[in-house]
Design a protein around this motif. Structure first.
Motif, PDB file in Angstrom:
ATOM      1  N   ARG A  98      -0.376  -0.211   7.429  1.00  0.00           N
ATOM      2  CA  ARG A  98      -0.979   0.936   6.727  1.00  0.00           C
ATOM      3  C   ARG A  98      -1.012   2.157   7.654  1.00  0.00           C
ATOM      4  NH1 ARG A  98      -5.864  -0.358   2.556  1.00  0.00           N
ATOM      5  NH2 ARG A  98      -5.966   1.909   2.661  1.00  0.00           N
ATOM      6  N   ARG A  99      -0.331   3.211   7.243  1.00  0.00           N
ATOM      7  CA  ARG A  99      -0.289   4.426   8.074  1.00  0.00           C
ATOM      8  C   ARG A  99      -1.635   5.155   8.047  1.00  0.00           C
ATOM      9  NH1 ARG A  99       4.951   5.279   5.744  1.00  0.00           N
ATOM     10  NH2 ARG A  99       6.630   5.121   7.267  1.00  0.00           N
ATOM     11  N   ASP A 100      -2.338   5.083   6.907  1.00  0.00           N
ATOM     12  CA  ASP A 100      -3.626   5.786   6.855  1.00  0.00           C
ATOM     13  C   ASP A 100      -4.604   5.162   7.861  1.00  0.00           C
ATOM     14  OD1 ASP A 100      -3.822   3.422   5.365  1.00  0.00           O
ATOM     15  OD2 ASP A 100      -5.075   4.294   3.782  1.00  0.00           O
ATOM     16  N   HIS A 114       0.836  -1.204   0.000  1.00  0.00           N
ATOM     17  CA  HIS A 114       0.000   0.000   0.000  1.00  0.00           C
ATOM     18  C   HIS A 114       0.874   1.260   0.000  1.00  0.00           C
ATOM     19  CE1 HIS A 114      -2.920   3.016   1.348  1.00  0.00           C
ATOM     20  NE2 HIS A 114      -3.800   2.213   0.743  1.00  0.00           N
ATOM     21  N   PRO A 115       0.436   2.321  -0.709  1.00  0.00           N
ATOM     22  CA  PRO A 115       1.268   3.545  -0.761  1.00  0.00           C
ATOM     23  C   PRO A 115       1.592   4.130   0.617  1.00  0.00           C
ATOM     24  CG  PRO A 115      -0.666   3.746  -2.211  1.00  0.00           C
ATOM     25  CD  PRO A 115      -0.748   2.399  -1.559  1.00  0.00           C
ATOM     26  N   THR A 116       0.739   3.894   1.608  1.00  0.00           N
ATOM     27  CA  THR A 116       1.015   4.478   2.936  1.00  0.00           C
ATOM     28  C   THR A 116       1.735   3.494   3.866  1.00  0.00           C
ATOM     29  OG1 THR A 116      -1.019   3.753   4.026  1.00  0.00           O
ATOM     30  CG2 THR A 116      -1.146   5.826   2.769  1.00  0.00           C
ATOM     31  N   ASP A 162      -3.584   6.117  11.459  1.00  0.00           N
ATOM     32  CA  ASP A 162      -4.023   7.481  11.808  1.00  0.00           C
ATOM     33  C   ASP A 162      -5.488   7.482  12.243  1.00  0.00           C
ATOM     34  OD1 ASP A 162      -1.571   8.520  11.235  1.00  0.00           O
ATOM     35  OD2 ASP A 162      -2.104   9.256   9.225  1.00  0.00           O
ATOM     36  N   ASP A 205       4.237   1.406   6.098  1.00  0.00           N
ATOM     37  CA  ASP A 205       5.570   1.678   6.648  1.00  0.00           C
ATOM     38  C   ASP A 205       6.477   0.487   6.348  1.00  0.00           C
ATOM     39  OD1 ASP A 205       5.042  -0.309   8.526  1.00  0.00           O
ATOM     40  OD2 ASP A 205       4.807   1.060  10.219  1.00  0.00           O
TER      41      ASP A 205
END
Ligand code: AHR
Length: 512
Positions: free
Chosen positions: A59-61, A50-52, A64, A54
């Motif tokens: 998934r960083r999204d 996934h683009p977010t 958050d 780490d």
């Protein structure tokens, strides 16, 4: 019978006083649940491409949003999944982890995500991890092994194995569930209450020999409709009362056959369920002459369109991380979730931990598309606002006679559901209220004379002319709470309008 004009708001008077204390607000009331089910873990929490993502594939999204939601504790890894799970499969080098069948959800489990990843994720999310052990197809030995791996500092085979996996510091997991829904005939390794009560007690005893200070949760019933409900708790607790701290409760709400009035009153069932569990626990306490008061871990609750899920069934093919129960939650669902949180708070003297089921994608407040965006469902908001602002002490709210609605499932039910919290140190008072009425607005007339000097600092309302409105990937912000100019306190009284089918939070603080 007098005709009621829905255009004219109906008044209801409530009295607040710091002396009406129920119990402290428990942070663990705002827990959630991550199960290896559907896309909760894979493409929910964990998606290396996934683009977010780490460097660990988290998934960083989603992280958050979990932080924003104010989640305090997360139960893992199941659920029904845990009753067929071998925890050892999910630790160590990934390329050596076995791929297995998960019989509970008819899925392929790659074990790319396991205990070590979950604890890393929990630290990143700022939540307390809570673990369930497998007491369906396994027993005390494996539970004690898992405890040794997770919590023992080092110098033994399993604690050194954890260290060899790069985790020097023990996980220090405090809260442990002794299996999952062992009363359910669908559960792998389903047992009778006597069989399970003995197994749970012996597992607890073994775990406490390793760490006497653990907080242990014994399985209560999977819901109040279970034919064994209450007898199950009584028998299980007679075997295990001295060894455990909590009995679990699970309950999912859903609208049935278009009966919105009953659905909006779902928390009545939750409230009665809690009362019945408390009565059963206290019966065993009296019988066993114990001085301990059993706590309730309400570790699965939410709106779940289970009938739809059962009708659709799980995929017939064995697939990895299929989409399961990815319901688009509506405004009405959010009102029921808000009302459930009010119920949990009101029962904080006995319900000291609770987990909304689940966290991401599957029966969840957060949705996340593979390779795409993550967004907040309607039910996210009452949870996030309550978790963020409920502080200090829960206050019982004394209600005058108010309007009621006749429901098919629960009889006559008040339109108003309300609770308050008071933070004496911060001089903050918060009122959480739901109007269950489908047509009529309510005017909440709040007697605040016991809180001199308090004024409104924020009023938030979640409502919509379309009670079926939902947030989707195309319209992720279709439904959001609105912030209204707060009404003024006038001679110790505050008047707050509650629209039909709405959830409201009013925050007050002292003028200084
Ligand atoms: O949360 C989904 C499932 O509901 C869990 O696996 C099970 O414990 C319950 O029946």
């Amino acid at each position: 019978m007098a005709m009621v004009d829905p255009a004219v708001p109906r008044p209801v008077t409530v009295h607040l006083d710091p002396a009406f204390a129920v119990a402290p607000v428990r942070r663990r009331t705002f827990g959630s649940f991550v199960e290896h089910m559907g896309r909760c873990v894979y493409t929910g929490l964990y998606e290396p491409d996934h683009p977010t993502a780490d460097e660990r594939g988290l998934r960083r999204d989603v992280l958050d949003l979990v932080r924003e939601q104010g989640v305090s504790v997360v139960r893992y890894p199941g659920g029904n999944f845990v009753s067929g799970y071998r925890w050892e499969d999910g630790v160590g080098p990934r390329d050596q982890r076995p791929t297995r069948l998960d019989p509970a959800w008819h899925s392929i489990e790659t074990n790319a995500f396991g205990l070590d990843e979950f604890v890393s994720w929990a630290r990143a999310a700022g939540v307390e991890p809570m673990l369930a052990v497998n007491l369906g197809t396994r027993g005390p030995r494996e539970a004690m092994d898992l405890l040794e791996y997770a919590n023992h500092p080092g110098g033994t085979q399993l604690s050194d194995l954890r260290r060899a996996h790069g985790r020097q510091v023990p996980y220090d997991i405090r809260m442990w569930c002794l299996g999952n829904e062992m009363d359910g005939p669908w559960q792998l390794g389903h047992q009778t209450a006597d069989e399970y009560g003995r197994r749970a007690a012996e597992t607890a005893r073994g775990m406490r020999m390793i760490d006497p200070d653990l907080e242990l949760v014994v399985c209560g019933s999977s819901g109040p409709a279970m034919p064994t409900f209450a007898a199950w708790e009584a028998t299980v607790l007679e075997h295990s009362y001295d060894q455990v701290d909590y009995v679990s409760a699970h309950l999912y709400h859903e609208e049935q056959d278009g009966d919105l009035a009953s659905f909006l009153a779902s928390s009545v069932e939750m409230d009665r369920f809690i009362g019945d569990i408390v009565a059963t626990c206290d019966h065993v306490r009296a019988k066993t002459r114990s001085s301990k008061r059993m706590q309730i871990s309400f570790d699965e609750w939410n709106v779940w369109y289970m009938r739809r899920f059962l009708a659709e069934g799980v995929p017939t093919e064995w697939v990895h991380a299929p989409s399961l129960s990815e319901d688009d939650y509506t405004v009405a669902d959010a009102v029921v979730v808000g009302s459930s949180l009010i119920t949990l708070l009101r029962n904080s003297d006995r319900v000291t931990a609770a987990c909304q089921a689940q966290l991401v994608n599957t029966i969840a407040a957060i949705r996340a598309e593979p390779g795409g965006p993550a967004w907040r469902q309607t039910i996210f908001y009452p949870f996030a606002y309550t978790a963020c602002h409920a502080r200090g002490t829960v206050l019982r709210v004394e209600c005058g006679t108010g309007p009621v609605v006749e429901t098919a499932r629960y009889g006559e039910v008040p339109l108003l559901d309300v609770v308050a919290t008071h933070d004496d140190d911060a001089d903050q008072l918060v009122i959480f209220a739901v109007n269950r009425g489908q047509r009529e607005s309510l005017v909440l007339d709040i007697d605040l004379r016991a809180f001199p000097g308090y004024r409104v600092v924020e009023q938030c309302v979640l409502t919509d002319p379309d009670v079926r409105a939902a947030n989707t990937s195309a319209q992720p912000d279709r439904v959001r709470p609105q912030t209204l100019p707060g009404p003024a306190v006038d001679q110790g009284r505050l008047s707050v309008m509650l629209p039909s089918v709405s959830w409201t939070m009013v925050r007050l603080a002292t003028a200084g």
